[in-house]
Scaffold this motif. Structure first.
Motif: not given
Length: 90
Positions: A6-7, A51-55, A57-62, A66-70
């Motif tokens: 994804s990154k 949208k979080v990654s775009i807002k 500007d970093n994929i680490l947040h999303s 994702h890990m927290g949800f899983n």
């Protein structure tokens, strides 16, 4: 492996407009979860995480979201897979 994939997609799609990137990542995320009702979850979650990654500007947040949800699903899977864990928890 999927977060790294994804990154790379996210990084390479920055050259396109935001709408095309959101659609591509959302559909890719959905296809990675192609079992039953998970497709609906994955399309919605993929859209939100993109949208979080775009807002930010970093994929680490999303990735963290994702890990927290899983995480609860992983815990439940481990408990259901282990007889001793079931006895200890329940």
């Amino acid at each position: 492996m999927v977060p790294a994939f994804s990154k790379n997609i996210f990084k390479n799609l920055r050259q396109f407009d935001e709408k095309a990137a959101v659609i591509a990542v959302t559909l890719t995320f959905g296809l990675c979860h192609i079992t039953g009702i998970w497709v609906l979850y994955a399309v919605l979650m993929g859209y939100l995480l993109t949208k979080v990654s775009i807002k930010e500007d970093n994929i680490l947040h999303s990735m963290a979201l994702h890990m927290g949800f899983n995480f609860p699903s992983v815990v439940i899977f481990v408990i259901n897979s282990s007889k001793n864990a079931k006895e200890a928890v329940f």
